[in-house]
Design an enzyme around this catalytic site. Structure first.
Site, PDB file in Angstrom:
ATOM      1  N   HIS A 143      -6.244 -44.885  46.431  1.00 19.56           N
ATOM      2  CA  HIS A 143      -5.305 -45.832  47.040  1.00 19.56           C
ATOM      3  C   HIS A 143      -4.912 -45.388  48.444  1.00 19.56           C
ATOM      4  CE1 HIS A 143      -4.957 -48.316  43.580  1.00 19.56           C
ATOM      5  NE2 HIS A 143      -4.223 -47.505  42.858  1.00 19.56           N
ATOM      6  N   SER A 263     -14.073 -59.969  31.695  1.00 17.45           N
ATOM      7  CA  SER A 263     -13.049 -60.998  31.527  1.00 17.45           C
ATOM      8  C   SER A 263     -11.696 -60.340  31.279  1.00 17.45           C
ATOM      9  CB  SER A 263     -13.387 -61.917  30.358  1.00 17.45           C
ATOM     10  OG  SER A 263     -13.235 -61.242  29.116  1.00 17.45           O
ATOM     11  N   PHE A 264     -10.634 -61.023  31.645  1.00 18.57           N
ATOM     12  CA  PHE A 264      -9.307 -60.420  31.519  1.00 18.57           C
ATOM     13  C   PHE A 264      -8.996 -60.041  30.079  1.00 18.57           C
ATOM     14  CE2 PHE A 264      -4.709 -60.579  30.877  1.00 18.57           C
ATOM     15  CZ  PHE A 264      -4.295 -59.665  31.834  1.00 18.57           C
TER      16      PHE A 264
END
Length: 330
Positions: A143, A263-264
């Protein structure tokens, strides 16, 4: 308390951070190159700056909660020929998070709790990454904004493939708030959190200082710039784009299989990627007092149910100020 700046508004933000966003594993905050970071980052920054970058590694770079885990799983699967069996190992092992030890500093807690065993990819993330590097090319997560990446990347001495993913800041803020409560011990209210987000007083912020340097480099041959909203709209197209960028093109059948895997609902139920292991560990030792799950909704426009019109207006004005003339977010 670690005071970040001296003016009255910044001092107020520092007080909020000290009151609501410190814990047994988060002891304060500093600024490094204008970036707000947990105090523990001071111990890691020189090692990261002088990191021996390998050009065959792939770096997944992002501001928190912009689609990072989704992108990591996609990239790891493509790099490893859709190895579903190997993908049952925890994502933190397969695609390590370089600077995560700055977020969860368990050193003091471990001295008082001898049976406490955090995952090795969190306990000493730099050493873990070095060890994993011995096994071959890595799908590496960070990050860190451009200004805190290893100097070999910044000065173009090394040019590993970098995939940057971002998301509209309002949905990012909502997701980061829930993540901060669930994973990092934030105890304050949502209104203060929005103020911290806009002021750049959260870990890895300011947001635009993170996004724009990668956006400016989006046409470099070793950089692929992705948007979360485009992934939601047409995941198979993004899978193909990423596979081509990695020089590992997929067949239509493979794209279909990977789309289903990503997919979620599949990701939310997958213990290798949903971070329930870390959530459970923090709850077991009473380090976090919050209900919820790491993967929450994944929807575009989720901010509309949480943000007040006044806060939405502030975000829109702030976004326009930083991105006017750029085809970045609608």
């Amino acid at each position: 308390m670690v005071i970040i700046n001296n003016n009255s508004e910044d001092a107020e933000f520092d007080e909020i951070l000290e009151r609501d966003f410190t814990s047994v594993f988060r002891h304060g905050y500093i600024t490094v190159e204008g970036v707000t970071m947990p105090k523990r980052f001071e111990d890691l920054k020189n090692n990261i700056r002088n990191w021996n970058v390998r050009e065959d590694d792939v770096w997944i770079c992002s501001f928190p909660k912009t689609g990072t885990t989704w992108t990591q799983e996609m990239v790891w699967m493509i790099m490893n020929n859709l190895d579903v069996v190997g993908g049952q190992a925890n994502l933190g092992h397969r695609s390590p998070f370089l600077e995560v030890s700055a977020l969860f500093d368990y050193r003091e807690f471990k001295k008082e709790n001898k049976d406490f065993q955090p995952p090795p990819f969190i306990d000493d993330s730099l050493e873990f990454v070095k060890h994993q590097s011995l096994k071959g090319p890595l799908c590496l997560k960070t990050h860190l904004p451009w200004a805190l990446l290893p100097k070999e990347i910044q000065d173009n001495t090394k040019s590993p493939k970098i995939i940057y993913v971002t998301r509209n800041p309002k949905d990012t803020c909502i997701s980061y708030f829930n993540h901060s409560r669930l994973m990092e011990g934030y105890r304050g209210n949502f209104e203060d959190y929005c103020r911290l987000f806009l002021a750049g007083k959260l870990p890895f912020a300011p947001f635009w200082n993170h996004v724009l340097p990668f956006w400016e480099r989006r046409n470099h041959p070793n950089i692929l710039f992705l948007k979360y909203e485009e992934m939601v709209k047409d995941l198979p197209a993004i899978i193909r784009k990423v596979a081509d960028f990695l020089e590992k093109p997929l067949s239509d059948d493979q794209v279909e299989v990977l789309s289903s895997h990503l997919s979620f609902e599949s990701m939310k139920k997958n213990p290798a990627v949903n971070y329930e292991m870390v959530v459970s560990l923090n709850r077991k030792y009473n380090l976090i007092h919050c209900e919820g799950s790491f993967m929450r909704s994944g929807k575009v426009g989720d901010y509309k149910a949480k943000m007040s019109p006044e806060v939405i207006c502030k975000f829109d004005e702030w976004t326009k100020e930083h991105t006017e003339g750029l085809d970045l977010f609608d």
